[in-house]
Structure formats: structure tokens, C-alpha cells
Design an enzyme around this catalytic site. Sequence first.
Site, short mmCIF file in Angstrom:
data_model
loop_
_atom_site.label_atom_id
_atom_site.label_comp_id
_atom_site.label_asym_id
_atom_site.label_seq_id
_atom_site.Cartn_x
_atom_site.Cartn_y
_atom_site.Cartn_z
N GLU A 172 -5.58 -8.22 0.17
CA GLU A 172 -5.75 -8.58 2.14
C GLU A 172 -7.76 -7.66 1.28
O GLU A 172 -8.34 -7.39 0.25
CB GLU A 172 -5.60 -7.23 2.60
CG GLU A 172 -4.11 -6.96 3.29
CD GLU A 172 -3.52 -5.81 3.98
OE1 GLU A 172 -4.76 -5.31 4.16
OE2 GLU A 172 -2.71 -5.27 4.15
N GLU B 263 0.66 -0.91 0.61
CA GLU B 263 0.06 -0.06 0.02
C GLU B 263 1.12 1.65 0.07
O GLU B 263 1.11 2.07 1.08
CB GLU B 263 -1.18 0.31 1.11
CG GLU B 263 -2.10 -1.19 1.39
CD GLU B 263 -2.92 -1.10 2.49
OE1 GLU B 263 -2.76 -0.47 2.91
OE2 GLU B 263 -3.72 -1.43 2.15
C1 GCO Z 1 -4.23 -1.45 5.23
C2 GCO Z 1 -3.32 -2.29 6.24
C3 GCO Z 1 -3.73 -2.92 7.26
C4 GCO Z 1 -4.08 -2.78 7.81
C5 GCO Z 1 -5.73 -3.08 7.77
C6 GCO Z 1 -7.30 -2.87 7.31
O1 GCO Z 1 -5.01 -1.36 4.40
O2 GCO Z 1 -4.27 -0.41 5.73
O3 GCO Z 1 -2.67 -3.24 5.08
O4 GCO Z 1 -2.56 -3.31 7.30
O5 GCO Z 1 -4.41 -3.06 9.28
O6 GCO Z 1 -6.08 -2.82 6.31
O7 GCO Z 1 -7.41 -1.56 8.16
#
Ligand code: GCO
Length: 477
Positions: free
Chosen positions: A384, A196
Site C-alpha cells: 500500500e 498491519e
Molecule cells: C491502513 C489500511 C487501509 C487504509 C489505508 C488508508 O493502512 O490503514 O491498510 O485499509 O484504508 O491505509 O488509511
Amino acid sequence: MTDFSRRDLGKALGAACAATAFGAPAAAQVLKCTDLSFPNGFKWGTATAAYQIEGAVREDGRGPTNWDLFSHTPGKTFNGDTGDVADDSYHRYAEDTQLLKNLGVQTYRMSLAWSRIFPEGRGQPNPRGVDHYKRVIDNLLENGIEPYVTMFHWDLPAALPGGWQNRDTAHAFADYAGYMAGQISDRVKNIMTVNEIRCFTDLGHLVGIHAPGLKLPPAEVNQVRHHGTLAHGLGVQAIRASAKPGTQVGIADNTTFYVPVIETPEHIAAAKKATRELNAMFLTAIMEGRYIDEYLNQQGANAPKVQDGDMKAIASPLDFLALNIYAPEWVRADDSAKGYATIPHIASSPHMASPWLIVGPEVAYWGVRQVSELWKPKVLYISENGASADDPVHDGRIDDADRVMYLRNYITSFRRAVAEGYPLKGYFLWSLMDNFEWADGYSKRFGIHYVDFKTQKRTPKLSAAWYKEVIRRNAVV
Ligand code: GCO
């Protein structure tokens, strides 16, 4: 893959629910909408990140990171929470592997803490850090779980001067990623560079709610973004130079996806255009090897300073693209010069426990479809997807039916993309267990295992039982 741009809408919608082919026609597996199954070999997993679960921040030579400093600065995180202990997974990793094994996942996405390997970001590697990750990886493999490793999930060694404001950090990242690829690619076949870019650049340097907590002017923000994408690109090259041949290299990106409010050709085209243009400084640059005119014109004198060779590195070919998909942005076609208008979220927009986590399962399908149409990646993963929920405990049970609702709808929407032939090969649920949710500390729970942070006891939630059944049947249940 089917070229949907040449289809009319009726045919495309028909295809979604008729028998359609998955993958190359010769090896086609027919999926029917009614059974909600996934193709054989689809990989199910969960995801975590080092600083969010490990704790043990002063052990075995680990150096301090930007997140150690930030979380220890009063007022920066909910309740002053830090990752000092988190899930104590540094010590309990074998127990966590058993949680994975019980779920029946084929894969697990984890990240490495750069400052355990190079405590000051560069220099001499720390063998205790390297050995720790070899033990964790071996433990996964011994239990039949394939690790997908992210090299950087936001925990930047604090000793690197200027952090992401300094271009040298991109080179330091590449050196670290190349070194670790050499160490682990005998056991790890899939490596992601960074997680990200938009978050570790913008949230930390524009909005200021993440480490290092800065609110920089636009030109400096654009430069930080450039260093983030450059780190990724140099990282790809360094990993390829030192990993075993055949190692698959990709990125975990949280592209902002613009979803057509109505599935008609004009709204669909407007949404795709928005996704390409509004991610110009991140994924669009990585996939196209240049900053597109819309971005450069809009930024004018604030555009990033780019050196010879940067864009070529940034666009280094990838073996796979991985997407973190959570909240949608809604878009409609309009008659402005851009051709699209975004629709703001409002108080009645449904969301999960995190106010930003607007529920819109359609984003799962449209995210996969848009990147497939725009850039034709060979392989896609969802690195994710998941949800925060309140998770009240009653008689030792956590019946998180709201999270199950969210996951069922999103996975059904991902399946629509798979059924239409887009190259989605796996899904990593965020997250294996509750953990340190950055600025929200421990106030927001994303796990499918409940963690009692006083005792470190892990308890499967209803969502864990549900996900186990999804994996067992290889289908939405
Ligand atoms: C993000 C990260 C994760 C977060 C998840 C929930 O996307 O912010 O990759 O570390 O914890 O997404 O917010």
C-alpha cells in the site's frame, strides 16, 4: 544486493544517479536516473480491502464482524458511517475489474472476509462465501490480472470469544487461512496473512479509535500484539501446509519507518536502529524470532506471555515481505544511550487530507533500504501507498493534482531503492477507488477512481490517468 553498510556515503549517493545494476549481476538491467524507468517485469497494481469496498454485509451467509458492531455503535465513526453498502463491490466486482483493466495493472491486491467463509470464525465453511471469491478471482484472471490475496484485513468474526484478547483467535485464524489457501491456491500464487498488525492491535485495543474500541492497560495490549503476530506465524504454517507447492507467502506490514533527517552516516545509523527497536513487537519479532532486549527491558512486567514454540511460529520463513508505506517519522542521531531522537511532527509539517498523512517521500526509499539491510528479505512489495485528497468535482472532472504530486514523489523515491538494487518487485497503489476509510467513514477519499456513494458511479480521477501512463511506460512520468 549491494551491501551499503560498507560503502561510504559519497559512493552510495553516486550510485543512486549513475548507471546501477538491478538484481543479480548476470541478469543485470541497467537503470539510469535520468529516465526514471523501472525494471522489466516490475508489477504495478492497486489495493483494496473487503470491508472497505464490498458492502452486502448480510448476504450469502456472511457473519457479523467487529467492524459491523463498531461502526453501528453511535459516535465511533465519522457521521455514523458503516460498511453496510460501501462500494457495493460484492455485486459490482466485474465492473471494478474493468477499472483495473483500463488502468493496465498487472496485479490487484484484495482481501477475503473471514466471516463470509466461517460466519462464526470457525466451524463449517460456508460454500457461498468460498464460491463468491472464486468468481472474483476467476474474473480477474480472465482479464489478465494477477490477484494477491490478503487473508485478514481487520474484519474479525464477531462470534470469536474475546477477539484478539484471546489466544485461541490466532489458532482460528490459522485454520481459516489454511482452509482458504487450499481453496484458492490453484489460482492465486501470492498470499498475505494479515494486514498491519500494529493497526488492528493498537488502534483497537490501546488507542480505542478502531474496532473493538478498547483502551487496555499495557500488559493486555502487549498480549493482544503477541496474539496478532502469532496469528500471522501460525497462518504462514497453515497456508504452507495446505496450499499448492510454490505458493508464495508473506505479510503486509505497516512498519513505522524512521527516516534520517540528514543523509550522513551517523543519522542513517541512528534511523536504522530506531526502526529496528521501535518495531520490536511486530516486524522485528517476525524477522528475528524473538522479542529484543530493548523491548523486554522497557516493558518489564508488562511483557507478553509467550508459550513454547510461539516465537518459532512467529518467525516462520517468508517468501516475500510487503510494506504499507505512507507517513515518515523523522529521526536524528543524538548522544543519549539509545543513540537517536525522534522529531515530532508540527503544524507546519505538510500533510494530505488525513492529518496523520504527513508527506515525506524519503520514507519510501528508506523503508525499503532499512528492511533490506536489517533482515535481507528475498522479495519486497509495496502492498500500500497512496493519499487522501479533497477531490472537488468540477464539470464532472476530479483534477487531483495534489494526489499526483504525492504519488509521483513517493514512486520516484521507491525507484531510488530499485536503482540501488534492493529487491522491490511491485507496487500496489492504495486505493483503486474511494471507500470506507474506517473511523473516518466516507469523509476521506483515497481512490484514484471517484465514487459517488449515492449512485455508485465510478469516475477516473486525474491520478488514474497519470497512473495509467506510469504503468504504460513502466516509469515515473
Ligand atoms: C491502513 C489500511 C487501509 C487504509 C489505508 C488508508 O493502512 O490503514 O491498510 O485499509 O484504508 O491505509 O488509511
